[in-house]
Design a protein around this motif. Structure first.
Motif, PDB file in Angstrom:
ATOM      1  N   ALA A 215      -7.221   7.452   4.805  1.00 60.21           N
ATOM      2  CA  ALA A 215      -7.175   8.422   3.695  1.00 60.21           C
ATOM      3  C   ALA A 215      -7.379   7.701   2.367  1.00 60.21           C
ATOM      4  CB  ALA A 215      -5.827   9.137   3.690  1.00 60.21           C
TER       5      ALA A 215
ATOM      6  N   THR B  10       2.187   7.987  -1.019  1.00 60.53           N
ATOM      7  CA  THR B  10       2.276   7.536   0.374  1.00 60.53           C
ATOM      8  C   THR B  10       1.204   8.210   1.241  1.00 60.53           C
ATOM      9  OG1 THR B  10       3.832   7.160   2.192  1.00 60.53           O
ATOM     10  CG2 THR B  10       3.984   9.284   1.078  1.00 60.53           C
ATOM     11  N   ALA B  11       0.884   7.575   2.359  1.00 57.36           N
ATOM     12  CA  ALA B  11      -0.219   8.045   3.211  1.00 57.36           C
ATOM     13  C   ALA B  11      -0.052   9.504   3.624  1.00 57.36           C
ATOM     14  CB  ALA B  11      -0.326   7.153   4.456  1.00 57.36           C
TER      15      ALA B  11
ATOM     16  N   THR C 208      -4.502   5.077  11.053  1.00 58.39           N
ATOM     17  CA  THR C 208      -4.439   6.535  11.220  1.00 58.39           C
ATOM     18  C   THR C 208      -3.056   7.049  10.875  1.00 58.39           C
ATOM     19  OG1 THR C 208      -5.934   6.299  13.120  1.00 58.39           O
ATOM     20  CG2 THR C 208      -4.800   8.415  12.881  1.00 58.39           C
TER      21      THR C 208
ATOM     22  N   VAL D 204       8.243   3.275   1.512  1.00 58.82           N
ATOM     23  CA  VAL D 204       7.982   3.967   2.780  1.00 58.82           C
ATOM     24  C   VAL D 204       7.351   2.947   3.734  1.00 58.82           C
ATOM     25  CG1 VAL D 204       6.792   5.895   3.895  1.00 58.82           C
ATOM     26  CG2 VAL D 204       7.657   6.152   1.569  1.00 58.82           C
TER      27      VAL D 204
ATOM     28  N   SER E 259       0.846  -1.192   0.000  1.00 56.61           N
ATOM     29  CA  SER E 259       0.000   0.000   0.000  1.00 56.61           C
ATOM     30  C   SER E 259       0.884   1.246   0.000  1.00 56.61           C
ATOM     31  CB  SER E 259      -0.920   0.012   1.220  1.00 56.61           C
ATOM     32  OG  SER E 259      -0.223   0.503   2.340  1.00 56.61           O
TER      33      SER E 259
ATOM     34  N   MET F 233      -4.170   1.748  13.841  1.00 53.81           N
ATOM     35  CA  MET F 233      -3.132   1.495  12.834  1.00 53.81           C
ATOM     36  C   MET F 233      -3.575   1.936  11.439  1.00 53.81           C
ATOM     37  SD  MET F 233      -3.186  -2.660  12.809  1.00 53.81           S
ATOM     38  CE  MET F 233      -2.072  -2.810  11.445  1.00 53.81           C
TER      39      MET F 233
ATOM     40  N   ASP G 261       3.409   3.866  -0.799  1.00 60.29           N
ATOM     41  CA  ASP G 261       4.641   3.692  -1.556  1.00 60.29           C
ATOM     42  C   ASP G 261       5.396   2.519  -0.937  1.00 60.29           C
ATOM     43  OD1 ASP G 261       6.762   5.231  -3.461  1.00 60.29           O
ATOM     44  OD2 ASP G 261       7.751   4.258  -1.781  1.00 60.29           O
TER      45      ASP G 261
HETATM   46  C1  SAM Z   1       3.349  -0.241   7.452  1.00 64.77           C
HETATM   47  S1  SAM Z   1       2.916   1.437   7.172  1.00 64.77           S
HETATM   48  C2  SAM Z   1       2.727   1.412   5.431  1.00 64.77           C
HETATM   49  C3  SAM Z   1       2.884   2.758   4.805  1.00 64.77           C
HETATM   50  C4  SAM Z   1       2.690   2.740   3.288  1.00 64.77           C
HETATM   51  N1  SAM Z   1       3.751   1.975   2.644  1.00 64.77           N
HETATM   52  C5  SAM Z   1       2.615   4.139   2.712  1.00 64.77           C
HETATM   53  O1  SAM Z   1       3.522   4.537   1.974  1.00 64.77           O
HETATM   54  O2  SAM Z   1       1.634   4.837   2.993  1.00 64.77           O
HETATM   55  C6  SAM Z   1       1.262   1.475   7.768  1.00 64.77           C
HETATM   56  C7  SAM Z   1       0.895   2.822   8.367  1.00 64.77           C
HETATM   57  O3  SAM Z   1       0.752   3.771   7.323  1.00 64.77           O
HETATM   58  C8  SAM Z   1      -0.300   4.680   7.622  1.00 64.77           C
HETATM   59  N2  SAM Z   1      -1.303   4.552   6.556  1.00 64.77           N
HETATM   60  C9  SAM Z   1      -1.211   3.772   5.467  1.00 64.77           C
HETATM   61  N3  SAM Z   1      -2.272   3.955   4.655  1.00 64.77           N
HETATM   62  C10 SAM Z   1      -3.044   4.880   5.255  1.00 64.77           C
HETATM   63  C11 SAM Z   1      -4.269   5.529   4.901  1.00 64.77           C
HETATM   64  N4  SAM Z   1      -4.909   5.215   3.771  1.00 64.77           N
HETATM   65  N5  SAM Z   1      -4.781   6.444   5.757  1.00 64.77           N
HETATM   66  C12 SAM Z   1      -4.123   6.772   6.891  1.00 64.77           C
HETATM   67  N6  SAM Z   1      -2.964   6.210   7.266  1.00 64.77           N
HETATM   68  C13 SAM Z   1      -2.435   5.276   6.462  1.00 64.77           C
HETATM   69  C14 SAM Z   1      -0.836   4.298   9.004  1.00 64.77           C
HETATM   70  O4  SAM Z   1      -0.160   5.087   9.961  1.00 64.77           O
HETATM   71  C15 SAM Z   1      -0.420   2.844   9.100  1.00 64.77           C
HETATM   72  O5  SAM Z   1      -0.286   2.442  10.455  1.00 64.77           O
END
Ligand code: SAM
Length: 262
Positions: A201, A118-119, A225, A91, A86, A223, A88
């Protein structure tokens, strides 16, 4: 030369949620793959692109190493493989670990990384432009990193005054960490500092909550957020949270002079 045609592994960032935030390159990579590998929910995120002729390998949480190996093995055996993540993939995603494994192979397949939104960028756009001035991205997860390291990094950037995008802020199993982070941030940045909780998001359940470091309810953070902490140049303009670079407070030269004269 083995005589076997070489495959390719594409490590694909799918963006934060729905199709609107997927890049054209990510769509092409998934559609052209013979094998699609990913954590179940990420495979679901691109279900609209999948064809019954494609092989789909769904993995479970915590099996990231096995997933990377499976994707590399299949590409090395000649398949065109998409390993989906999900946001990027670079990241807090699958890219780094997969590239490290590829580099350790005697005869690795070709591996390309396809970027995604990315988020933090999706959340920033929903809020306005809180990252228009300098900002830092941190993960509060201490799954692969000792907690004191997370804290050292947080304190390093928090005291700089720049805006923060905090990933992995809290889960069912990791709760005290966010309490600790909020207490530290109040000390360094002040209780009146604006924060925003951006949930899901770009997904159906998308929601935004605004608060301050003094009023935020940690129980609201999950998780799913992304936690945004406004920087010293952060301002509310109408309904938007923005960062105005020119609004950053000037540096008081006195301490610098005192230091230079010692
Ligand atoms: C393991 S990381 C992955 C991040 C992902 N690779 C990115 O680039 O967005 C997971 C965290 O990303 C954030 N996250 C990922 N997708 C999200 C979304 N759609 N809305 C809000 N936060 C998100 C949250 O903080 C979540 O706990």
């Amino acid at each position: 030369v083995s005589g076997v045609s070489r495959g390719v592994l594409l490590i694909v960032g799918l963006g934060p949620g729905g199709p609107d935030h997927r890049t054209a390159a990510a769509v092409r990579a998934v559609m052209e793959a013979e094998v699609v590998v990913g954590y179940g929910p990420y495979v679901d995120q691109c279900a609209d692109l999948l064809d019954p002729a494609q092989e789909v390998v769904r993995g479970a949480m915590g099996e990231e190493g096995a997933r990377a190996d499976e994707a590399l093995d299949r590409a090395a055996a000649g398949a065109v493989v998409a390993l989906v993540s999900s946001g990027d993939a670079g990241v807090y995603g699958m890219a780094a670990r997969t590239l490290a494994r590829a580099a350790s192979l005697a005869d690795p397949p070709r591996v390309d990384v396809v970027p995604g939104v990315t988020a933090a960028l999706a959340a920033g756009a929903l809020l306005g432009a809180p990252f228009a001035d300098d900002f830092a991205v941190l993960s509060l997860s201490d799954l692969h990193l000792e907690w004191p390291v997370v804290e050292r990094r947080l304190l390093g950037v928090a005291s700089s005054g720049i805006a923060l995008a905090l990933y992995n802020p809290r889960s069912k199993a990791r709760t005290w960490q966010l309490d600790r982070v909020l207490a530290l941030l109040v000390q360094v940045r002040g209780a009146a500092t604006a924060v925003a909780l951006v949930h899901d998001a770009g997904r159906e359940a998308e929601a935004i909550e605004r608060a301050t470091l003094g009023t935020i309810d940690p129980e609201r953070v999950t998780m799913r957020t992304l936690l945004v902490v406004a920087g010293e140049s952060g301002r509310d303009v109408g309904p938007w949270l923005v960062a105005l670079r020119e609004a950053a407070p000037p540096v008081d030269p006195a301490p610098l002079r005192a230091e230079a004269s010692t």
